[in-house]
Design an enzyme around this catalytic site. Structure first.
Site, PDB file in Angstrom:
ATOM      1  N   ASP A  13      53.985  68.676  49.365  1.00 30.97           N
ATOM      2  CA  ASP A  13      53.889  67.873  50.586  1.00 30.97           C
ATOM      3  C   ASP A  13      52.878  66.756  50.319  1.00 30.97           C
ATOM      4  OD1 ASP A  13      53.211  66.821  53.059  1.00 30.97           O
ATOM      5  OD2 ASP A  13      53.085  68.776  54.049  1.00 30.97           O
ATOM      6  N   ILE A  14      53.321  65.537  50.440  1.00 30.96           N
ATOM      7  CA  ILE A  14      52.451  64.415  50.064  1.00 30.96           C
ATOM      8  C   ILE A  14      51.229  64.305  50.969  1.00 30.96           C
ATOM      9  CG2 ILE A  14      53.560  62.556  51.395  1.00 30.96           C
ATOM     10  CD1 ILE A  14      53.343  60.910  48.682  1.00 30.96           C
ATOM     11  N   ASN A  27      59.229  52.135  57.373  1.00 34.52           N
ATOM     12  CA  ASN A  27      60.259  51.140  57.688  1.00 34.52           C
ATOM     13  C   ASN A  27      59.557  49.829  58.027  1.00 34.52           C
ATOM     14  OD1 ASN A  27      59.714  51.088  60.611  1.00 34.52           O
ATOM     15  ND2 ASN A  27      60.553  53.170  60.556  1.00 34.52           N
ATOM     16  N   GLY A  35      61.075  61.689  58.739  1.00 35.60           N
ATOM     17  CA  GLY A  35      60.877  62.015  57.325  1.00 35.60           C
ATOM     18  C   GLY A  35      59.411  61.984  56.922  1.00 35.60           C
ATOM     19  N   VAL A  36      59.169  61.441  55.747  1.00 40.02           N
ATOM     20  CA  VAL A  36      57.815  61.440  55.202  1.00 40.02           C
ATOM     21  C   VAL A  36      56.898  60.544  56.041  1.00 40.02           C
ATOM     22  CG1 VAL A  36      58.118  59.600  53.476  1.00 40.02           C
ATOM     23  CG2 VAL A  36      56.559  61.488  53.017  1.00 40.02           C
ATOM     24  N   ASP A  37      57.452  59.506  56.607  1.00 32.97           N
ATOM     25  CA  ASP A  37      56.701  58.593  57.481  1.00 32.97           C
ATOM     26  C   ASP A  37      56.131  59.356  58.678  1.00 32.97           C
ATOM     27  OD1 ASP A  37      55.720  56.246  58.600  1.00 32.97           O
ATOM     28  OD2 ASP A  37      57.685  55.400  59.074  1.00 32.97           O
ATOM     29  N   SER A 125      63.256  56.034  49.557  1.00 26.60           N
ATOM     30  CA  SER A 125      64.684  55.744  49.810  1.00 26.60           C
ATOM     31  C   SER A 125      65.630  56.915  49.552  1.00 26.60           C
ATOM     32  CB  SER A 125      65.181  54.515  49.015  1.00 26.60           C
ATOM     33  OG  SER A 125      64.624  53.329  49.529  1.00 26.60           O
ATOM     34  N   GLY A 127      65.788  59.672  51.248  1.00 29.94           N
ATOM     35  CA  GLY A 127      66.059  60.438  52.462  1.00 29.94           C
ATOM     36  C   GLY A 127      67.067  59.722  53.336  1.00 29.94           C
ATOM     37  N   TYR A 129      67.358  56.722  53.988  1.00 29.95           N
ATOM     38  CA  TYR A 129      67.840  55.464  53.424  1.00 29.95           C
ATOM     39  C   TYR A 129      68.926  55.649  52.366  1.00 29.95           C
ATOM     40  CZ  TYR A 129      64.577  52.467  56.036  1.00 29.95           C
ATOM     41  OH  TYR A 129      63.913  51.779  57.017  1.00 29.95           O
TER      42      TYR A 129
HETATM   43  P1  ADP Z   1      63.533  56.874  53.330  1.00 33.43           P
HETATM   44  O1  ADP Z   1      63.765  56.342  54.719  1.00 33.43           O
HETATM   45  O2  ADP Z   1      62.793  55.894  52.433  1.00 33.43           O
HETATM   46  O3  ADP Z   1      64.777  57.416  52.712  1.00 33.43           O
HETATM   47  P2  ADP Z   1      62.612  59.553  54.079  1.00 33.43           P
HETATM   48  O4  ADP Z   1      61.294  59.894  54.674  1.00 33.43           O
HETATM   49  O5  ADP Z   1      63.820  59.765  54.907  1.00 33.43           O
HETATM   50  O6  ADP Z   1      62.459  58.047  53.555  1.00 33.43           O
HETATM   51  O7  ADP Z   1      62.785  60.364  52.737  1.00 33.43           O
HETATM   52  C1  ADP Z   1      62.113  60.047  51.552  1.00 33.43           C
HETATM   53  C2  ADP Z   1      61.868  61.313  50.783  1.00 33.43           C
HETATM   54  O8  ADP Z   1      60.679  61.937  51.281  1.00 33.43           O
HETATM   55  C3  ADP Z   1      62.963  62.356  50.945  1.00 33.43           C
HETATM   56  O9  ADP Z   1      63.313  62.783  49.643  1.00 33.43           O
HETATM   57  C4  ADP Z   1      62.307  63.480  51.723  1.00 33.43           C
HETATM   58  O10 ADP Z   1      62.796  64.741  51.295  1.00 33.43           O
HETATM   59  C5  ADP Z   1      60.872  63.328  51.330  1.00 33.43           C
HETATM   60  N1  ADP Z   1      59.846  63.896  52.213  1.00 33.43           N
HETATM   61  C6  ADP Z   1      59.917  64.184  53.526  1.00 33.43           C
HETATM   62  N2  ADP Z   1      58.759  64.707  53.963  1.00 33.43           N
HETATM   63  C7  ADP Z   1      57.918  64.747  52.881  1.00 33.43           C
HETATM   64  C8  ADP Z   1      56.567  65.176  52.653  1.00 33.43           C
HETATM   65  N3  ADP Z   1      55.825  65.673  53.641  1.00 33.43           N
HETATM   66  N4  ADP Z   1      56.052  65.077  51.404  1.00 33.43           N
HETATM   67  C9  ADP Z   1      56.787  64.566  50.395  1.00 33.43           C
HETATM   68  N5  ADP Z   1      58.048  64.134  50.545  1.00 33.43           N
HETATM   69  C10 ADP Z   1      58.611  64.228  51.766  1.00 33.43           C
END
Ligand code: ADP
Length: 186
Positions: A13-14, A27, A35-37, A125, A127, A129
């Site tokens: 988990d980042i 975005n 998602g990660v955002d 990108s 997820g 995207y």
């Molecule tokens: P994007 O809109 O750029 O595609 P997303 O957030 O939808 O971004 O996804 C980008 C990647 O981040 C995906 O592979 C998703 O599995 C991953 N992700 C989601 N939550 C976390 C987290 N807490 N730590 C690391 N990676 C994550």
């Protein structure tokens, strides 16, 4: 100064990473998303959104363009900085790998600018995207191969000496391991 750049690929988990800067797959609005955002905003607390809003009111009235990066403080995160970058969205026809490569190179440039020596990246990108994990991994590996070859060699400025790719699931992890090969220490 010639910098030695260590590259790591981990499952995790980042938001938990103890590094100087974590990169957010944001975005263009910079006002949060899923998602990660979403995870980064939740973990950082409201000061992150407040700082993003200030950027929108000052230097980025139209938002952050695809392939660009900008830094904010990390709020309650272990990381001091969040570097926001906007990946290309395949569903909007943004299929040029140069746009995605720019996310990685610009984020590293901004990291050096703020003096971050250790940086963690998610799979930008890969997820919502819509980019395939293998494509994202290949682009990231290409950028890192260039960085290792030329990266800090010509710079007198600060260096990034650790880049950690933090992958959220096993398929992403193996895609990155395959694409990076011997760029990553065993
Ligand atoms: P994007 O809109 O750029 O595609 P997303 O957030 O939808 O971004 O996804 C980008 C990647 O981040 C995906 O592979 C998703 O599995 C991953 N992700 C989601 N939550 C976390 C987290 N807490 N730590 C690391 N990676 C994550």
């Amino acid at each position: 100064m010639m910098g030695f750049m260590r590259i790591e690929i981990v499952l995790g988990d980042i938001t938990m990473q103890r590094v100087d800067a974590i990169v957010n797959a944001a975005n263009s609005t910079l006002l949060g998303g899923g998602g990660v955002d979403g995870a980064i905003h939740r973990a950082a607390g409201p000061s992150l959104l407040a700082e993003c809003r200030r950027l929108r009111q000052s230097t980025l009235p139209d938002g952050l363009p695809v392939g660009h990066a900008v830094a904010t403080r990390g709020g309650n995160l272990p990381a001091r900085w969040v570097i926001h970058t906007v990946g290309p969205n395949i569903h909007w026809g943004q299929t040029d790998p140069a746009l995605l490569a720019s996310c990685f190179t610009e984020s590293l440039r901004v990291a050096r600018e703020v003096g971050a020596r250790s940086v963690a990246f998610p799979a930008i990108s890969a997820g919502v995207y819509g980019w395939a994990a293998e494509r994202v991994a290949e682009v990231a590996a290409g950028v890192m191969r260039d960085q290792v070859a030329t990266g800090d060699a010509a710079d007198a400025g600060p260096t990034v000496d650790l880049v950690r790719f933090v992958l959220f699931n096993e398929p992403l992890l193996s895609a990155f391991r395959d694409a990076f090969g011997d760029l990553v220490a065993a």
